[in-house]
Design a protein around this motif. Structure first.
Motif, PDB file in Angstrom:
ATOM      1  N   MET A  52      11.034 -46.495   4.671  1.00 16.67           N
ATOM      2  CA  MET A  52      10.752 -46.039   6.038  1.00 16.67           C
ATOM      3  C   MET A  52       9.241 -46.100   6.271  1.00 16.67           C
ATOM      4  SD  MET A  52      13.378 -42.766   6.123  1.00 16.67           S
ATOM      5  CE  MET A  52      13.695 -42.778   7.885  1.00 16.67           C
ATOM      6  N   TYR A  80      15.050 -44.509   0.340  1.00 19.88           N
ATOM      7  CA  TYR A  80      14.636 -44.751   1.723  1.00 19.88           C
ATOM      8  C   TYR A  80      13.464 -45.724   1.746  1.00 19.88           C
ATOM      9  CZ  TYR A  80      17.293 -40.479   2.468  1.00 19.88           C
ATOM     10  OH  TYR A  80      18.282 -39.540   2.491  1.00 19.88           O
ATOM     11  N   ILE A 110       8.952 -31.125   4.046  1.00 17.48           N
ATOM     12  CA  ILE A 110       9.370 -32.237   4.919  1.00 17.48           C
ATOM     13  C   ILE A 110      10.032 -31.663   6.169  1.00 17.48           C
ATOM     14  CG2 ILE A 110       9.750 -33.735   2.903  1.00 17.48           C
ATOM     15  CD1 ILE A 110      12.800 -33.402   3.437  1.00 17.48           C
ATOM     16  N   ASP A 111      10.391 -32.556   7.068  1.00 26.88           N
ATOM     17  CA  ASP A 111      11.220 -32.246   8.238  1.00 26.88           C
ATOM     18  C   ASP A 111      10.602 -31.191   9.161  1.00 26.88           C
ATOM     19  OD1 ASP A 111      12.838 -34.031   6.963  1.00 26.88           O
ATOM     20  OD2 ASP A 111      14.618 -32.764   6.927  1.00 26.88           O
ATOM     21  N   THR A 126      23.213 -37.435   4.269  1.00 27.32           N
ATOM     22  CA  THR A 126      22.389 -36.676   5.218  1.00 27.32           C
ATOM     23  C   THR A 126      22.984 -36.771   6.614  1.00 27.32           C
ATOM     24  OG1 THR A 126      20.932 -38.564   5.593  1.00 27.32           O
ATOM     25  CG2 THR A 126      20.318 -37.041   3.814  1.00 27.32           C
ATOM     26  N   TRP A 128       9.271 -40.186   7.050  1.00 26.27           N
ATOM     27  CA  TRP A 128      10.511 -39.407   7.095  1.00 26.27           C
ATOM     28  C   TRP A 128      10.598 -38.644   8.421  1.00 26.27           C
ATOM     29  CZ3 TRP A 128      12.204 -37.123   1.685  1.00 26.27           C
ATOM     30  CH2 TRP A 128      12.377 -38.179   0.776  1.00 26.27           C
ATOM     31  N   ALA A 129      11.304 -37.530   8.443  1.00 26.74           N
ATOM     32  CA  ALA A 129      11.689 -36.935   9.732  1.00 26.74           C
ATOM     33  C   ALA A 129      10.489 -36.407  10.528  1.00 26.74           C
ATOM     34  CB  ALA A 129      12.682 -35.814   9.484  1.00 26.74           C
ATOM     35  N   HIS A 148      22.534 -38.327  12.759  1.00 26.91           N
ATOM     36  CA  HIS A 148      22.748 -39.689  12.253  1.00 26.91           C
ATOM     37  C   HIS A 148      23.975 -39.734  11.340  1.00 26.91           C
ATOM     38  CE1 HIS A 148      19.723 -38.645   8.861  1.00 26.91           C
ATOM     39  NE2 HIS A 148      20.899 -38.726   8.285  1.00 26.91           N
ATOM     40  N   ASP A 170      17.202 -39.445  11.513  1.00 29.26           N
ATOM     41  CA  ASP A 170      16.378 -38.261  11.757  1.00 29.26           C
ATOM     42  C   ASP A 170      15.958 -38.127  13.222  1.00 29.26           C
ATOM     43  OD1 ASP A 170      16.524 -37.922   8.987  1.00 29.26           O
ATOM     44  OD2 ASP A 170      14.649 -39.021   8.653  1.00 29.26           O
ATOM     45  N   GLU A 197      17.819 -28.884   4.587  1.00 29.53           N
ATOM     46  CA  GLU A 197      16.688 -29.470   5.322  1.00 29.53           C
ATOM     47  C   GLU A 197      17.033 -29.566   6.806  1.00 29.53           C
ATOM     48  OE1 GLU A 197      16.290 -33.304   3.452  1.00 29.53           O
ATOM     49  OE2 GLU A 197      18.239 -33.984   4.155  1.00 29.53           O
ATOM     50  N   ALA A 198      16.184 -30.264   7.575  1.00 35.48           N
ATOM     51  CA  ALA A 198      16.439 -30.597   8.980  1.00 35.48           C
ATOM     52  C   ALA A 198      16.531 -29.367   9.886  1.00 35.48           C
ATOM     53  CB  ALA A 198      17.696 -31.453   9.124  1.00 35.48           C
ATOM     54  N   ARG A 227      20.956 -45.808   7.855  1.00 36.72           N
ATOM     55  CA  ARG A 227      21.667 -44.852   8.704  1.00 36.72           C
ATOM     56  C   ARG A 227      21.537 -45.239  10.175  1.00 36.72           C
ATOM     57  NH1 ARG A 227      18.250 -40.159   6.002  1.00 36.72           N
ATOM     58  NH2 ARG A 227      16.733 -41.838   6.354  1.00 36.72           N
ATOM     59  N   HIS A 243      21.096 -34.722   9.765  1.00 34.55           N
ATOM     60  CA  HIS A 243      19.891 -34.415  10.560  1.00 34.55           C
ATOM     61  C   HIS A 243      20.093 -34.382  12.090  1.00 34.55           C
ATOM     62  CE1 HIS A 243      15.397 -34.124  10.203  1.00 34.55           C
ATOM     63  NE2 HIS A 243      15.649 -33.967  11.495  1.00 34.55           N
TER      64      HIS A 243
HETATM   65  O1  FUB Z   1      15.017 -39.709   6.319  1.00 37.64           O
HETATM   66  C1  FUB Z   1      14.481 -39.149   5.141  1.00 37.64           C
HETATM   67  C2  FUB Z   1      15.013 -37.750   4.936  1.00 37.64           C
HETATM   68  O2  FUB Z   1      16.428 -37.785   4.857  1.00 37.64           O
HETATM   69  C3  FUB Z   1      14.735 -36.783   6.051  1.00 37.64           C
HETATM   70  O3  FUB Z   1      13.436 -36.278   6.026  1.00 37.64           O
HETATM   71  C4  FUB Z   1      15.814 -35.774   5.850  1.00 37.64           C
HETATM   72  O4  FUB Z   1      16.049 -34.942   6.955  1.00 37.64           O
HETATM   73  C5  FUB Z   1      16.997 -36.665   5.535  1.00 37.64           C
HETATM   74  O5  FUB Z   1      17.608 -37.129   6.712  1.00 37.64           O
END
Ligand code: FUB
Length: 317
Positions: free
Chosen positions: A59, A57, A156-157, A253, A93-94, A270, A31, A203-204, A282, A255
């Motif tokens: 993170m 994930y 998100i994002d 994904t 996340w992002a 990524h 991201d 997304e993204a 990633r 992003h």
């Molecule tokens: O990294 C977690 C989520 O996966 C991100 O928020 C999205 O953009 C996707 O990359």
């Protein structure tokens, strides 16, 4: 020869690494978001900590790296962690980072502790490398503020764009893209949240401007590919321009973040091409590209070589 060895040793001692895609081994990163400031490029990433074969994930924190030449990167560590938002449960996340009023504003996806679902927080720092602190003490966007979908991860994002007239815009979303103006304080929404119809949007979202044209790039379909639209204002109307990067082989994904640095154009994204990589392990990479004569973004192929060195005059290493 001796001088070259000394330089290489000095680079290793300060945590520098020669670029070759993917970047930042042995860390797994995802991201990317990019800020060019003071003649230096700062690349912010999430960090994937899932074990090999992990099913989700893991993170907890974001990382920041910087470069004077796109070929050698300095690791500045952890500018912000999800736990800095006391109201959040975790899940870093992002993100996106912008400069405004001489400060650096870090917009981050986290899971909310009491409002079910993901949320957007904002943190602030006097330095692009942090440390960043929660700028509000509460979420800027929570899942109950948007009703277009029932999913918990549709807020998100975040991506923030500050236009030449000083107006800032926040773009975010999964499945449905949303946009809202930000007040000058950078911590408050200004007016309604509007859904932007984008075919196949996942997304993204990421907004950048070149000349008078606004470019809204995003991930579409699943597995994701990178597409973009152009428009005459930060709010469109948008004209779809097609796919500019193909889906990844080892993660669904991708992003992206588009940026210019020292006269050249780049995209960060990524994949999962580091050894041991995978869906939730990633790795961020960067490619150089040149806009077409009509201002369009060409189809960009992923490379292992990454960009050629582009040393910025006056940038201090
Ligand atoms: O990294 C977690 C989520 O996966 C991100 O928020 C999205 O953009 C996707 O990359």
């Amino acid at each position: 020869m001796f001088k070259k060895l000394l330089l290489a040793a000095a680079a290793l001692a300060c945590g520098a690494a020669q670029a070759a895609n993917p970047l930042f081994a042995p860390l797994y990163t995802a991201d990317p978001a990019v800020l060019v400031d003071g003649g230096r490029v700062y690349l912010f990433t999430g960090r994937d900590e899932a074990p090999p074969g992990g099913k989700d994930y893991v993170m907890h924190e974001w990382r920041v790296f910087s470069s004077c030449d796109m070929a050698t990167w300095q690791d500045h560590g952890v500018p912000l962690a999800a736990k800095a938002f006391a109201w959040a449960k975790g899940r870093a996340w992002a993100s996106d980072v912008v400069k405004r009023h001489g400060k650096y504003w870090f917009y981050a996806t986290v899971e909310h502790a009491t409002v079910p679902g993901f949320a957007v927080g904002v943190a602030v720092s006097d330095s692009p490398t942090g440390p960043f602190v929660d700028a509000r003490g509460s979420a800027l966007v929570t899942n109950d503020m948007t009703r277009q979908t029932d999913i918990a991860w549709d807020d998100i994002d975040p991506a923030v764009f500050v236009d030449d007239d000083g107006q800032a815009y926040l773009y975010w979303g999964n499945t449905v893209l949303k946009v809202a103006r930000l007040k000058a304080d950078m911590t408050t929404l200004d007016g309604p949240i509007t859904a932007v119809p984008v075919p196949h949007f996942v997304e993204a979202a990421y907004l950048h401007k070149r000349g008078a044209t606004y470019y809204l790039s995003y991930s579409q379909h699943w597995p994701e590919e990178t597409a973009y639209m152009t428009g005459p204002s930060p709010l469109g109307p948008w004209t779809p321009q097609g796919v500019v990067m193909a889906r990844n082989l080892k993660t669904k994904t991708i992003h992206q973040a588009f940026f210019d640095f020292n006269g050249k154009s780049y995209v960060a994204y990524h994949n999962a091409e580091l050894p041991g990589g995978g869906e939730h392990r990633r790795s961020v990479a960067v490619e150089e590209f040149a806009y077409r004569a009509d201002g369009g973004i060409p189809f960009i192929h992923q490379t292992q070589a990454g960009p050629a060195a582009n040393p910025a005059p006056g940038c201090r290493r």
